[in-house]
Design an enzyme around this catalytic site. Structure first.
Site, mmCIF file in Angstrom:
data_model
loop_
_atom_site.group_PDB
_atom_site.id
_atom_site.type_symbol
_atom_site.label_atom_id
_atom_site.label_comp_id
_atom_site.label_asym_id
_atom_site.label_seq_id
_atom_site.Cartn_x
_atom_site.Cartn_y
_atom_site.Cartn_z
ATOM 1 N N ASP A 226 66.377 -44.324 105.305
ATOM 2 C CA ASP A 226 66.392 -42.953 104.775
ATOM 3 C C ASP A 226 65.001 -42.329 104.690
ATOM 4 O O ASP A 226 64.716 -41.530 103.791
ATOM 5 C CB ASP A 226 67.059 -42.913 103.381
ATOM 6 C CG ASP A 226 68.477 -43.451 103.412
ATOM 7 O OD1 ASP A 226 69.148 -43.244 104.432
ATOM 8 O OD2 ASP A 226 68.894 -44.069 102.425
ATOM 9 N N LYS B 139 64.203 -40.272 109.498
ATOM 10 C CA LYS B 139 64.162 -40.553 110.947
ATOM 11 C C LYS B 139 64.884 -39.457 111.734
ATOM 12 O O LYS B 139 64.427 -39.030 112.790
ATOM 13 C CB LYS B 139 64.844 -41.912 111.243
ATOM 14 C CG LYS B 139 64.147 -43.101 110.616
ATOM 15 C CD LYS B 139 64.925 -44.382 110.850
ATOM 16 C CE LYS B 139 66.230 -44.459 110.117
ATOM 17 N NZ LYS B 139 66.124 -44.544 108.654
ATOM 18 N N GLY C 167 72.916 -42.839 108.060
ATOM 19 C CA GLY C 167 73.189 -41.433 107.778
ATOM 20 C C GLY C 167 71.907 -40.669 108.034
ATOM 21 O O GLY C 167 70.950 -40.782 107.277
ATOM 22 N N HIS C 168 71.846 -39.942 109.147
ATOM 23 C CA HIS C 168 70.618 -39.239 109.543
ATOM 24 C C HIS C 168 70.826 -37.737 109.392
ATOM 25 O O HIS C 168 71.708 -37.162 110.023
ATOM 26 C CB HIS C 168 70.245 -39.588 110.986
ATOM 27 C CG HIS C 168 69.947 -41.050 111.175
ATOM 28 N ND1 HIS C 168 69.695 -41.624 112.392
ATOM 29 C CD2 HIS C 168 69.850 -42.060 110.270
ATOM 30 C CE1 HIS C 168 69.456 -42.916 112.231
ATOM 31 N NE2 HIS C 168 69.557 -43.210 110.953
ATOM 32 N N GLN D 202 68.432 -47.535 109.924
ATOM 33 C CA GLN D 202 67.974 -48.374 108.803
ATOM 34 C C GLN D 202 66.439 -48.425 108.750
ATOM 35 O O GLN D 202 65.810 -47.485 109.193
ATOM 36 C CB GLN D 202 68.580 -49.793 108.872
ATOM 37 C CG GLN D 202 70.080 -49.859 108.589
ATOM 38 C CD GLN D 202 70.976 -49.437 109.716
ATOM 39 O OE1 GLN D 202 70.839 -49.919 110.820
ATOM 40 N NE2 GLN D 202 71.892 -48.536 109.472
HETATM 41 P P1 GDP Z 1 67.184 -41.015 107.765
HETATM 42 O O1 GDP Z 1 68.337 -41.906 107.472
HETATM 43 O O2 GDP Z 1 65.918 -41.766 107.923
HETATM 44 O O3 GDP Z 1 67.433 -40.079 108.913
HETATM 45 O O4 GDP Z 1 66.987 -40.111 106.461
HETATM 46 P P2 GDP Z 1 68.147 -39.398 105.595
HETATM 47 O O5 GDP Z 1 68.660 -38.232 106.332
HETATM 48 O O6 GDP Z 1 69.148 -40.396 105.116
HETATM 49 O O7 GDP Z 1 67.324 -38.977 104.297
HETATM 50 C C1 GDP Z 1 66.194 -38.198 104.370
HETATM 51 C C2 GDP Z 1 66.402 -36.931 103.531
HETATM 52 O O8 GDP Z 1 65.166 -36.287 103.331
HETATM 53 C C3 GDP Z 1 67.309 -35.909 104.184
HETATM 54 O O9 GDP Z 1 68.036 -35.223 103.202
HETATM 55 C C4 GDP Z 1 66.324 -34.977 104.879
HETATM 56 O O10 GDP Z 1 66.844 -33.671 105.083
HETATM 57 C C5 GDP Z 1 65.200 -34.969 103.883
HETATM 58 N N1 GDP Z 1 63.845 -34.758 104.428
HETATM 59 C C6 GDP Z 1 63.296 -35.245 105.558
HETATM 60 N N2 GDP Z 1 61.981 -34.921 105.622
HETATM 61 C C7 GDP Z 1 61.709 -34.219 104.510
HETATM 62 C C8 GDP Z 1 60.512 -33.635 103.981
HETATM 63 O O11 GDP Z 1 59.432 -33.716 104.557
HETATM 64 N N3 GDP Z 1 60.625 -33.005 102.771
HETATM 65 C C9 GDP Z 1 61.806 -32.907 102.097
HETATM 66 N N4 GDP Z 1 61.816 -32.285 100.918
HETATM 67 N N5 GDP Z 1 62.939 -33.463 102.567
HETATM 68 C C10 GDP Z 1 62.885 -34.105 103.735
HETATM 69 P P1 IMO Z 2 69.627 -45.050 107.653
HETATM 70 O O1 IMO Z 2 69.700 -45.199 109.147
HETATM 71 C C1 IMO Z 2 69.436 -46.976 103.743
HETATM 72 C C2 IMO Z 2 71.539 -50.800 103.316
HETATM 73 C C3 IMO Z 2 72.737 -50.834 102.395
HETATM 74 C C4 IMO Z 2 72.617 -52.257 101.880
HETATM 75 C C5 IMO Z 2 72.165 -53.017 103.133
HETATM 76 C C6 IMO Z 2 73.303 -53.696 103.893
HETATM 77 O O2 IMO Z 2 70.315 -43.847 107.137
HETATM 78 O O3 IMO Z 2 68.225 -45.185 107.180
HETATM 79 P P2 IMO Z 2 75.210 -52.772 105.499
HETATM 80 O O4 IMO Z 2 76.334 -51.818 105.241
HETATM 81 O O5 IMO Z 2 74.310 -52.376 106.590
HETATM 82 O O6 IMO Z 2 75.691 -54.190 105.666
HETATM 83 O O7 IMO Z 2 74.351 -52.772 104.123
HETATM 84 O O8 IMO Z 2 71.544 -52.076 103.961
HETATM 85 N N1 IMO Z 2 71.597 -49.772 104.388
HETATM 86 C C7 IMO Z 2 70.868 -48.643 104.369
HETATM 87 N N2 IMO Z 2 70.028 -48.139 103.434
HETATM 88 N N3 IMO Z 2 69.599 -46.327 104.911
HETATM 89 C C8 IMO Z 2 70.402 -46.828 105.870
HETATM 90 O O9 IMO Z 2 70.499 -46.295 107.108
HETATM 91 C C9 IMO Z 2 71.117 -48.023 105.610
HETATM 92 N N4 IMO Z 2 72.003 -48.773 106.311
HETATM 93 C C10 IMO Z 2 72.262 -49.840 105.561
HETATM 94 O O10 IMO Z 2 72.614 -49.896 101.356
HETATM 95 O O11 IMO Z 2 71.597 -52.356 100.940
HETATM 96 MG MG MG Z 3 69.816 -42.195 106.027
#
Ligand code: GDP
Ligand code: IMO
Ligand code: MG
Length: 454
Positions: free
Chosen positions: A43, A46, A70-71, A253
C-alpha cells in the site's frame, strides 16, 4: 609536477563528462524495462506510480500475487481500485499482461473487467498467461479456516485464497488458466483435486463439502469468457522489450511481505521483490535496468506481525486519519508508524533499487517534530543497521530515532520540488541520505499531477 597535476585534473573532468554522456546515451537510446516494487508492507502507492510511468510505456505486466492487492489510481477526478488488472489499463493502447506467477480467481477477474468496462475502460488489451494458477473456491474456504485454526497467531490474510493456491502450485497439484479453457482437462483435474479438498474440509475441519458440480459449471462459464485473453506473457514481454517498447513491471504487496526476505511467517505467499518479476513473468534479469521502490514518507502495515516503529498513541491515530489509512481490499485500519530506514536499506539491497518514489509527504504536514528510525538497538545494547533475518531477532529490537524539524502548510498544490517548504526538502534529503538511494519522485497527493519529479 604542476603539469602532471593539471593533466590528472583534466583526466578527471573528461572522465566525468564521458560518464555523463554514456548515461544520457543509455537513457535515450536503450529503452528501459522498469520495475516498480513496494518497499515496505504494501500500500505504498504503487498503483499511482505505475499509472504515472505508464503514460510513457506500451506494456504493463503483473508478475505475482492476486486479488489480495488493491492499487488505487486517481485519474481525471475518478478513483479506480484495481486488484488484478494492471494499473496501465487506464491508457487505451497499453498492453496489460498477467504473468505466470499471478494467481487468478476467475470469478473475481471477470467482475473486475465488467466493473471497468461499465465505466468505459476497455480491457481488450488484457492478456493472461496460460501457466497462471487458478484460485479455486476451496482455496478461499481453506484460507479462512486455517486462519481460524491459528487463533491468536493468525497471519491476518485477506482471505482471498492466496496462500492455499500457492501451496497447491508448489505441491504441483494446482489448476491453471490453460486447464480452465480446455474443459475436458479441467473436469478431469478438478474432480480429483476437488474430492481431496472436500475430504480435507469434512474430515479435518468438520465443515460441509463444496458442491463440485456447481463449481465446475461456474468455472467453465468463466473459462468461455476468459479464453480470448489467454496468451504467452513471457513471449509478449520479451518481444516488446526487443522491439524497443517501454515495458513496466507492476509489483504487488511489498518487500517486507516477501515469503523469503519478509517478516516470515507474517508475509504473503509470493515474491513481491524485483527478483520475483523475472520468475513470475518469464523474462531474464539482464532485461531489467531500472527498479523503482514505492515508499510512504512514514510506515504502515495491515494484518498481523512485527512493526518496530508502530505508533500506539495519538500521533498514530492522526497519521491514520490524515492519510486515510484503511485497507483498499478489506477496509481494515492500517497500523501506522514512523519512517524506518532500516527497512528501507534492506529493500534497497534485496531489490537493487535505482530510485525511490516517496509518497504521502503531504500527510506529514503540520504534525510538529517528526521522527525517523535510523537503526535498531538490540536487548544487549548493540546497535544494528541491517534488518534482522528472523522475527525472533526483530522482536528484541527497539528503534533508534532521530528527530527532524517538521513542516507546515498544504503541500497538495505544489507543482515542483522547489515549491516545497525548505523544512520539507530537508526531511526528504535526510531520508535520501539514510536510505542510501536517490529519491526521484515525491508524492504530495493521490492524483497523477501531484507527483514532483526530482
Ligand atoms: P498500492 O497498493 O501500493 O497501490 O497503494 P494503495 O492504493 O493500496 O494505497 C495508497 C493510497 O494512498 C491510495 O489511497 C492512494 O490514492 C493514496 N496516495 C498515493 N500517493 C499519495 C500521496 O502522495 N499523497 C496522498 N495524500 N495520498 C496518496
Ligand atoms: P498491495 O499490492 C498490504 C498482507 C495481508 C496479510 C499478509 C498475507 O495493495 O500493496 P495474503 O492474503 O496475501 O495471504 O495475506 O499480506 N497483504 C497486503 N498488505 N497491501 C497488499 O497489497 C497486501 N497483500 C497482502 O494483510 O498481512
Ligand atoms: Mg494496496
Amino acid at each position: 609536477m604542476a603539469i602532471l597535476h593539471n593533466s590528472t585534473k583534466l583526466d578527471l573532468v573528461l572522465c566525468t563528462w564521458l560518464r555523463l554522456l554514456l548515461q544520457i546515451c543509455w537513457e535515450v537510446f536503450v529503452v528501459p524495462a522498469k520495475v516498480v516494487v513496494g518497499v515496505q508492507w504494501g500500500d505504498e502507492g504503487k498503483g499511482k506510480i505505475i499509472d504515472i510511468l505508464a503514460s510513457r510505456a506500451q506494456v504493463v505486466v503483473r508478475s505475482q500475487g492476486g486479488n489480495n492487492a488493491g492499487h488505487t489510481v486517481e485519474s481525471e477526478g475518478e478513483t479506480y481500485k484495481l486488484q488484478l488488472i494492471p494499473s496501465g489499463v487506464l491508457y487505451p493502447n497499453t498492453l496489460c499482461l498477467l504473468g505466470s506467477g499471478v494467481v487468478i480467481d476467475p470469478v473475481h477477474i471477470l467482475k473486475e473487467i465488467d466493473g471497468l468496462e461499465s465505466r468505459g475502460i476497455s480491457c481488450d488489451n488484457l492478456r493472461i498467461d496460460p501457466r497462471a494458477h487458478l484460485i479455486m473456491p476451496w482455496h478461499i474456504a481453506l484460507d479462512g479456516l486455517s486462519e481460524k485454526m491459528r487463533g491468536n497467531s493468525k497471519i491476518g490474510t485477506t482471505k482471498k485464497g492466496i496462500g492455499p493456491c500457492y501451496m497447491d502450485k508448489a505441491e504441483r497439484s494446482g489448476l491453471r488458466i490453460y486447464d480452465l479453457v480446455h474443459p475436458d482437462v479441467f473436469m478431469e483435474k478438478m474432480k480429483v483435486t476437488g474430492e481431496i479438498k472436500n475430504r480435507l474440509l469434512t474430515d479435518f475441519y468438520k465443515e460441509q463439502p463444496l458442491d463440485l458440480d456447481a463449481i465446475a459449471k461456474q468455472y467453465l462459464e468463466c473459462g468461455k469468457r476468459l479464453k480470448k485473453y489467454v496468451a504467452d506473457v513471457s513471449v509478449l514481454a520479451y518481444n516488446a522489450i526487443k522491439e524497443g517498447k517501454e515495458v513496466l513491471f507492476e509489483g504487488a504487496q511489498g518487500t517486507l511481505l516477501d515469503i523469503d526476505v519478509g517478516t516470515y511467517p507474517y508475509v504473503t505467499s509470493s515474491h513481491p521483490i524485483s527478483g520475483g518479476v523475472c520468475i513470475g513473468s518469464g523474462i531474464g534479469p539482464t532485461l531489467i535496468n531500472e527498479v523503482y521502490g514505492a515508499a510512504k514518507a512514514y510506515t504502515t502495515r495491515v494484518g498481523e506481525g512485527p512493526f518496530p516503529t508502530e505508533l500506539f498513541d495519538e500521533m498514530g491515530d492522526k497519521i491514520r486519519n490524515l492519510g486515510n489509512e484503511f485497507g483498499t481490499v478489506t477496509g481494515r485500519p492500517r497500523r501506522c508508524g514512523w519512517f524506518d530506514s532500516v527497512i528501507m536499506r534492506h529493500s534497497v539491497r534485496v531489490n537493487g533499487l535505482t530510485a525511490i518514489a516517496l509518497n504521502k509527504v503531504d500527510t506529514l504536514s503540520n504534525l510538529g517534530t517528526l521522527k525517523v528510525c535510523v537503526a535498531y538497538k538490540k536487548a544487549d545494547g548493540t546497535i544494528i543497521r541491517d534488518f534482522p533475518a528472523t522475527i525472533d531477532e526483530l522482536a528484541e529490537c527497539q528503534p533508534v530515532y532521530e528527530e527532524i524539524e517538521g513542516f507546515e502548510g498544504d503541500l497538495t498544490n505544489c507543482k515542483s520540488y522547489d515549491d516545497l517548504p525548505e523544512t520539507c526538502k530537508r526531511y526528504i534529503e535526510k531520508l535520501e541520505k539514510i536510505c542510501e538511494c536517490p529519491i526521484k519522485m515525491v508524492g504530495v497527493g493521490p492524483s497523477r499531477d501531484q507527483n514532483l519529479e526530482r
